[in-house]
Design an enzyme around this catalytic site. Structure first.
Site, PDB file in Angstrom:
ATOM      1  N   CYS A   3       4.459 -21.880 -24.661  1.00 47.92           N
ATOM      2  CA  CYS A   3       4.456 -22.977 -25.633  1.00 47.92           C
ATOM      3  C   CYS A   3       3.406 -22.752 -26.723  1.00 47.92           C
ATOM      4  O   CYS A   3       2.211 -22.678 -26.426  1.00 47.92           O
ATOM      5  CB  CYS A   3       4.201 -24.295 -24.895  1.00 47.92           C
ATOM      6  N   CYS A   7      15.579 -24.741 -20.502  1.00 52.35           N
ATOM      7  CA  CYS A   7      16.842 -23.988 -20.463  1.00 52.35           C
ATOM      8  C   CYS A   7      17.883 -24.676 -21.348  1.00 52.35           C
ATOM      9  O   CYS A   7      18.593 -24.022 -22.124  1.00 52.35           O
ATOM     10  CB  CYS A   7      17.366 -23.898 -19.030  1.00 52.35           C
ATOM     11  N   CYS A  12       0.641 -25.351 -26.890  1.00 49.76           N
ATOM     12  CA  CYS A  12      -0.300 -25.190 -25.777  1.00 49.76           C
ATOM     13  C   CYS A  12      -1.305 -24.091 -26.102  1.00 49.76           C
ATOM     14  O   CYS A  12      -2.513 -24.253 -25.896  1.00 49.76           O
ATOM     15  CB  CYS A  12       0.442 -24.837 -24.488  1.00 49.76           C
ATOM     16  N   CYS A  65      16.473 -27.833 -15.783  1.00 47.95           N
ATOM     17  CA  CYS A  65      15.397 -27.286 -16.624  1.00 47.95           C
ATOM     18  C   CYS A  65      15.603 -27.671 -18.091  1.00 47.95           C
ATOM     19  O   CYS A  65      16.557 -27.230 -18.737  1.00 47.95           O
ATOM     20  CB  CYS A  65      15.359 -25.767 -16.468  1.00 47.95           C
TER      21      CYS A  65
END
Length: 369
Positions: free
Chosen positions: A276, A158, A279, A155
């Protein structure tokens, strides 16, 4: 015909010099941002090395190059292949190379060094406690205030968050009764992931006196984590997710992605993560653009939430490395990344230009008839 000459005959995108003993060939894809960044260096190197080396470029996006891509394991862009006397030797993997770097490397070409496997986070020195299926319950009972990060080795978000989490853990470890930070590899300790309904990574959960109390999607930086641990309180109520709000945007999951897009001549797809900020800024503009074309059955504005488990493999396959990633598809086939303005006019203008081009072609055909 040698493979190198085949490349040259089919499509040269970059400056190509006189054929000699050694050469670099670059399969690339229209819309590839890394390709575009590297092109000036590659072109300059081709000019500087004229008469000694050949630097060739090939757009392998058209379907007739599928066999070549398979033969040379072209799975990402750019892929740079080194040939000597027409024989492929190995890849060149210095994608940030300057023209000088390329020239120096060609004096003594060497295969790329194998990557050193990354040491699992649990085996690295740090302030974060790493928990397992076996010791999890005992740990959260022994620590009345514990924030646990469920993560996955692959990820990217992460990995990006890990330094902040470690920094916050070190700060809290120096304080008395400030709580502790712990981590669980959700891909290894699946029983814990299933038990706490982990559907994406990273997921932060707060435990008080051994009991799960909050899920905290808004904590991402060391400062915010430390501040929150000093005063644990319920997170703000979650906003309705994008796919829960009525709109003309089609929200797709991995299994229906191809089938839906195959039916659309023009599709603009936003790959995103709910947390995000870029986004969130783009969503209203994208949604309004979708409403503009809602009556046109050949056009689709679609979205894919890459944090959902069913979409994670799809997002990797589609080359999503950051959010938002916006891609254009023609009847389900990837064509290019959208690099325009993330505004209503940018999203509308992009599709409108394609539709106008279709109408223009149709008009010419009618005139010919």
């Amino acid at each position: 015909m040698s493979l190198l000459l085949y490349f040259l005959f089919l499509s040269l995108l970059l400056l190509v010099c006189r054929l000699s003993l050694s050469s670099l060939a670059t399969p690339s894809r229209a819309g590839c941002s890394v390709c575009k960044r590297m092109m000036p260096s590659f072109q300059q190197a081709a000019s500087d090395l004229k008469g000694s080396y050949v630097l060739a470029g090939l757009n392998v996006n058209p379907p007739e190059f599928e066999r070549l891509k398979e033969e040379f394991s072209v799975k990402g862009y750019p892929t740079i292949l080194y040939f000597e006397r027409g024989r492929f030797l190995f890849n060149f993997e210095k994608y940030g190379a300057s023209a000088k770097d390329i020239a120096e490397w060609l004096k003594n070409p060497q295969p790329p060094e194998p990557e050193t496997p990354e040491l699992p986070w649990a085996e690295q020195d740090g302030a974060v406690h790493h928990l397992t299926d076996a010791d999890f319950d005992e740990f959260v009972k022994d620590h009345p205030s514990a924030l646990v990060m469920f993560h996955a080795p692959w990820c990217g978000h992460c990995k990006k968050m890990k330094p902040d989490f470690e920094k916050a853990a070190a700060t809290l470890n120096e304080e008395t009764d400030a709580g502790v930070l712990a981590a669980v590899d959700g891909t290894v300790h699946r029983a814990l992931s299933e038990r706490f309904h982990i559907s994406g990574f990273p997921t932060l959960k707060y435990f008080e006196n051994g009991e799960e109390k909050y899920t905290l999607p808004h904590l991402r930086t060391a400062q915010k984590i430390v501040e929150w641990m000093h005063n644990p309180e319920a997170p703000p109520p979650p906003e309705p997710s994008w796919d829960e709000m009525p709109s003309s945007v089609a929200h797709l999951l991995g299994e229906d992605f191809r089938e839906v897009l195959k039916k659309k001549k023009h599709a603009l797809v936003m790959f995103y993560a709910p947390w995000c900020p870029h986004c969130k800024t783009s969503v209203p503009h994208f949604t309004t653009a979708a409403d503009t074309f809602k009556e046109d059955r050949k056009i689709a504005y679609a979205a894919v939430d890459c944090t959902k488990e069913k979409n994670q493999e799809l997002c990797k396959q589609e080359g999503v490395e950051g959010f938002p990633t916006i891609s254009y598809y023609n009847y389900g086939k990837f064509i290019e990344k959208f690099n325009g303005e993330r505004t209503e006019s940018g999203f509308v203008g992009f599709i409108k230009s394609l539709r106008d081009r279709d109408h223009s072609k149709l008009g010419k055909k009618k005139d010919e008839l």
